[in-house]
Design a protein around this motif. Structure first.
Motif, PDB file in Angstrom:
ATOM      1  N   VAL A  35      -2.755  29.588 -12.153  1.00  0.00           N
ATOM      2  CA  VAL A  35      -3.551  29.443 -10.928  1.00  0.00           C
ATOM      3  C   VAL A  35      -2.694  29.801  -9.720  1.00  0.00           C
ATOM      4  O   VAL A  35      -3.135  30.528  -8.806  1.00  0.00           O
ATOM      5  CB  VAL A  35      -4.089  27.986 -10.826  1.00  0.00           C
ATOM      6  N   TYR A  36      -1.456  29.312  -9.742  1.00  0.00           N
ATOM      7  CA  TYR A  36      -0.514  29.577  -8.649  1.00  0.00           C
ATOM      8  C   TYR A  36      -0.337  31.094  -8.450  1.00  0.00           C
ATOM      9  O   TYR A  36      -0.389  31.590  -7.343  1.00  0.00           O
ATOM     10  CB  TYR A  36       0.815  28.907  -9.039  1.00  0.00           C
ATOM     11  N   HIS A  37      -0.219  31.815  -9.569  1.00  0.00           N
ATOM     12  CA  HIS A  37      -0.060  33.273  -9.481  1.00  0.00           C
ATOM     13  C   HIS A  37      -1.307  33.938  -8.916  1.00  0.00           C
ATOM     14  O   HIS A  37      -1.227  34.853  -8.101  1.00  0.00           O
ATOM     15  CB  HIS A  37       0.279  33.856 -10.858  1.00  0.00           C
ATOM     16  N   ASP A  38      -2.471  33.438  -9.374  1.00  0.00           N
ATOM     17  CA  ASP A  38      -3.744  33.985  -8.874  1.00  0.00           C
ATOM     18  C   ASP A  38      -3.817  33.841  -7.351  1.00  0.00           C
ATOM     19  O   ASP A  38      -4.162  34.786  -6.632  1.00  0.00           O
ATOM     20  CB  ASP A  38      -4.933  33.222  -9.479  1.00  0.00           C
ATOM     21  N   ILE A  39      -3.494  32.604  -6.878  1.00  0.00           N
ATOM     22  CA  ILE A  39      -3.595  32.337  -5.438  1.00  0.00           C
ATOM     23  C   ILE A  39      -2.597  33.206  -4.669  1.00  0.00           C
ATOM     24  O   ILE A  39      -2.928  33.789  -3.621  1.00  0.00           O
ATOM     25  CB  ILE A  39      -3.358  30.836  -5.153  1.00  0.00           C
ATOM     26  N   ALA A  40      -1.368  33.298  -5.235  1.00  0.00           N
ATOM     27  CA  ALA A  40      -0.331  34.102  -4.569  1.00  0.00           C
ATOM     28  C   ALA A  40      -0.798  35.557  -4.464  1.00  0.00           C
ATOM     29  O   ALA A  40      -0.612  36.220  -3.433  1.00  0.00           O
ATOM     30  CB  ALA A  40       0.978  34.003  -5.341  1.00  0.00           C
ATOM     31  N   GLN A  41      -1.439  36.036  -5.540  1.00  0.00           N
ATOM     32  CA  GLN A  41      -1.918  37.425  -5.550  1.00  0.00           C
ATOM     33  C   GLN A  41      -3.028  37.633  -4.502  1.00  0.00           C
ATOM     34  O   GLN A  41      -3.056  38.628  -3.785  1.00  0.00           O
ATOM     35  CB  GLN A  41      -2.451  37.774  -6.938  1.00  0.00           C
ATOM     36  N   ALA A 164      -3.343  31.012   1.524  1.00  0.00           N
ATOM     37  CA  ALA A 164      -4.612  30.559   0.945  1.00  0.00           C
ATOM     38  C   ALA A 164      -4.438  29.111   0.516  1.00  0.00           C
ATOM     39  O   ALA A 164      -3.303  28.678   0.268  1.00  0.00           O
ATOM     40  CB  ALA A 164      -4.961  31.414  -0.267  1.00  0.00           C
ATOM     41  N   LEU A 165      -5.529  28.379   0.382  1.00  0.00           N
ATOM     42  CA  LEU A 165      -5.435  26.973  -0.057  1.00  0.00           C
ATOM     43  C   LEU A 165      -4.938  26.932  -1.503  1.00  0.00           C
ATOM     44  O   LEU A 165      -5.392  27.711  -2.345  1.00  0.00           O
ATOM     45  CB  LEU A 165      -6.808  26.307   0.046  1.00  0.00           C
ATOM     46  N   ALA A 166      -4.004  26.008  -1.736  1.00  0.00           N
ATOM     47  CA  ALA A 166      -3.365  26.014  -3.072  1.00  0.00           C
ATOM     48  C   ALA A 166      -3.454  24.674  -3.768  1.00  0.00           C
ATOM     49  O   ALA A 166      -2.811  24.461  -4.790  1.00  0.00           O
ATOM     50  CB  ALA A 166      -1.908  26.426  -2.930  1.00  0.00           C
ATOM     51  N   THR A 167      -4.236  23.748  -3.268  1.00  0.00           N
ATOM     52  CA  THR A 167      -4.284  22.410  -3.872  1.00  0.00           C
ATOM     53  C   THR A 167      -4.645  22.478  -5.353  1.00  0.00           C
ATOM     54  O   THR A 167      -4.095  21.772  -6.182  1.00  0.00           O
ATOM     55  CB  THR A 167      -5.294  21.530  -3.120  1.00  0.00           C
ATOM     56  N   ARG A 168      -5.544  23.383  -5.702  1.00  0.00           N
ATOM     57  CA  ARG A 168      -5.984  23.416  -7.114  1.00  0.00           C
ATOM     58  C   ARG A 168      -4.886  23.909  -8.064  1.00  0.00           C
ATOM     59  O   ARG A 168      -4.955  23.704  -9.263  1.00  0.00           O
ATOM     60  CB  ARG A 168      -7.283  24.196  -7.249  1.00  0.00           C
TER      61      ARG A 168
END
Ligand code: ADP
Length: 485
Positions: A35-41, A164-168
């Motif tokens: 998920v972290y990678h998705d958000i970073a991307q 981007a929001l990263a809480t998830r």
């Protein structure tokens, strides 16, 4: 106290819990990484988009920076800023002096305290494209920022920070937790029940062995054996070993019973004779001579009983492993000579010729008295079981590793059926005849002789043919310093 079955099940369940939790944490880490990678991307893509908007405007010859002198902080032209607002998310454009020249609407909405946090965090934002995550209090959320370099074009700008929001990425979703708890409980429950059921079989087998053992070892059932199922189980070896142990116990109990019965039987006869002799001596009608004869006979029976008790004591000590041997270097030649001289006297009385054709000058480490007893037993047997006119030959020989003392006779011999028993206690080829006749041994001589030979580290062997005679051979290890020729 808990049974082994419960303890093993508990250990298994504990292991299962540890494994499942580790697995759960590993899955969680892998998932949040993804998920972290998705958000970073996603954030990086927004940054790219914003950068493209700026560079496109620059390349089209449009002004990038507003040229108003009144502004304290330089800003992008309102036109460009307007266009950038179409890029969603948290976008901050920074100039070469580190000042924010554009903030997206999302950033503008942040409250003062979060704005300060953002400002300080963005200064630490790595250039390499690595992401940075931090909390924003007013949003009660975590945000992830990546940096996009604008170095080179257009002039005056340094980079774009897009977030981007990263809480998830860091929080464990509730439904995921619920699923995990249900799955883990199911696995542990099924595993625990499975282990408990599986361990029931060995426990039942063990309980069966214990019950059967208790029934067998009550003292009267030693003939019984533990049942070995058709299938090999974990306890098959144990059962076989226990059965072998019961067999040995049965044998030694039987031996003990036979020994006690034989010993009492052997004592019964001389006691009966002794009683008759004493009664005869006490009869008023008996003459002085008759009384003397009766007492003489009684004395002989007492001697016989003393001999028997002495032999039994020797064997009992041997059984206990108390070899009361007084070891010393013993010259065998003089000892054999002594035995030979006694044999000559005994042989003469029986009409048996005794010879000692060869001896050797040898020394052994041993108990002189016991060795004499051993040799005399064999010689007296040979004379006892050889009819008048027969021959008995003794010989002492030296070999490279040992010494042999052999007694050969031309006597009655031993039948093939009797031969295996000759070293057994109380065994005699012809019980009735030998007790009645003057031969009258107890059947303990050879058992004692064998023990003496073995206690010296040697052996006593025999060979015999019925009606032809016998050969008894004692082999002893050479000992002492004086191993002479
Ligand atoms: P015993 O006191 O009866 O002689 P042993 O233990 O010395 O007891 O011998 C056991 C039995 O072995 C004897 O009763 C006899 O039947 C047999 N035996 C021993 N030595 C000889 C021998 N030299 N010739 C024949 N039989 C023998």
């Amino acid at each position: 106290m808990f049974s082994t079955r419960v303890k093993l099940t508990a250990a298994f369940v504990a292991g299962l819990i540890a494994i499942t939790i580790t697995l759960f944490l590993a899955i969680l880490a892998a998932r949040s990484n993804a998920v972290y990678h998705d958000i970073a991307q996603y954030a990086a893509a927004q940054g790219d988009l914003a950068a493209r908007v700026i560079t496109d405007a620059d390349q089209a010859g449009e002004a990038v920076m507003a040229t108003s002198d009144t502004a304290l902080i330089p800003l992008l032209t309102p036109r460009l800023a307007n266009r950038l607002q179409s890029v969603p998310g948290y976008i901050v454009v920074v100039d070469t002096a580190g000042r924010a020249v554009y903030r997206s609407p999302d950033v503008m909405r942040l409250q003062g305290i979060d704005m300060t946090t953002l400002q300080t965090q963005l200064q630490d934002l790595p250039q390499s494209g690595e992401a940075l995550i931090f909390s924003l209090d007013s949003l009660q959320e975590k945000v992830l920022f990546v940096s996009h370099s604008l170095a080179g074009s257009p002039r005056g700008l340094s980079r774009i920070a897009s977030g981007a929001l990263a809480t998830r990425a860091t929080a464990v979703p509730r439904e995921y937790m619920l699923d995990a708890v249900i799955i883990v409980s199911l696995i542990i429950g099924a595993g625990g029940v499975g282990a408990f059921v599986y361990l029931g079989s060995p426990q039942r087998q063990l309980a069966q062995i214990t019950t059967e053992m208790a029934a067998i070892t009550d003292g009267r059932s030693l003939h019984r054996r533990l049942s070995l199922g058709a299938e090999a189980t974990d306890f098959s070896d144990l059962t076989t070993t226990l059965n072998a142990m019961i067999a040995r116990l049965e044998m030694s109990f039987a031996g003990l019973r036979r020994f006690t019965a034989d010993a009492s039987h052997e004592l019964k006869t001389p006691l009966a004779v002794l009683r008759a002799d004493v009664e005869r001596a006490m009869m008023e009608s008996s003459s002085q001579t008759e009384r003397m004869v009766a007492l003489e006979e009684a004395l002989q029976e007492v001697r016989r009983m003393s001999d028997l008790v002495e032999s039994l004591l020797t064997l009992a000590r041997a059984d206990e492993g108390r070899f009361d041997l007084h070891r010393e270097p013993v010259e065998l030649q003089p000892l054999v000579q002594e035995v030979y001289e006694t044999a000559l006297i005994l042989g003469e009385a029986q009409g048996v010729t005794v010879n000692l054709p060869f001896t050797a000058d040898v020394m052994v480490m041993g108990d002189r008295t016991r060795l004499r007893q051993l040799f005399l037993n064999l010689v007296t047997n040979a004379i006892k079981y050889t009819p008048a006119g027969g021959k008995v030959e003794l010989g002492l020989g030296r070999h490279p590793d040992n010494v042999t003392f052999a007694v050969r006779d031309t006597g009655i011999g031993i039948s093939a059926a009797d031969f295996p028993h000759i070293f057994e206690r109380f065994w005699r080829a012809d019980r009735v005849r030998s007790r009645m006749s003057e031969r009258g041994g107890f059947g303990l001589g050879l058992a004692i002789s064998q023990w003496i030979a073995q206690a010296h580290g040697g052996t006593l062997t025999a060979s015999s043919r019925l009606g032809r005679g016998s050969l008894f051979t004692v082999t002893l290890p050479l000992g002492g310093d004086g191993q002479r020729q």
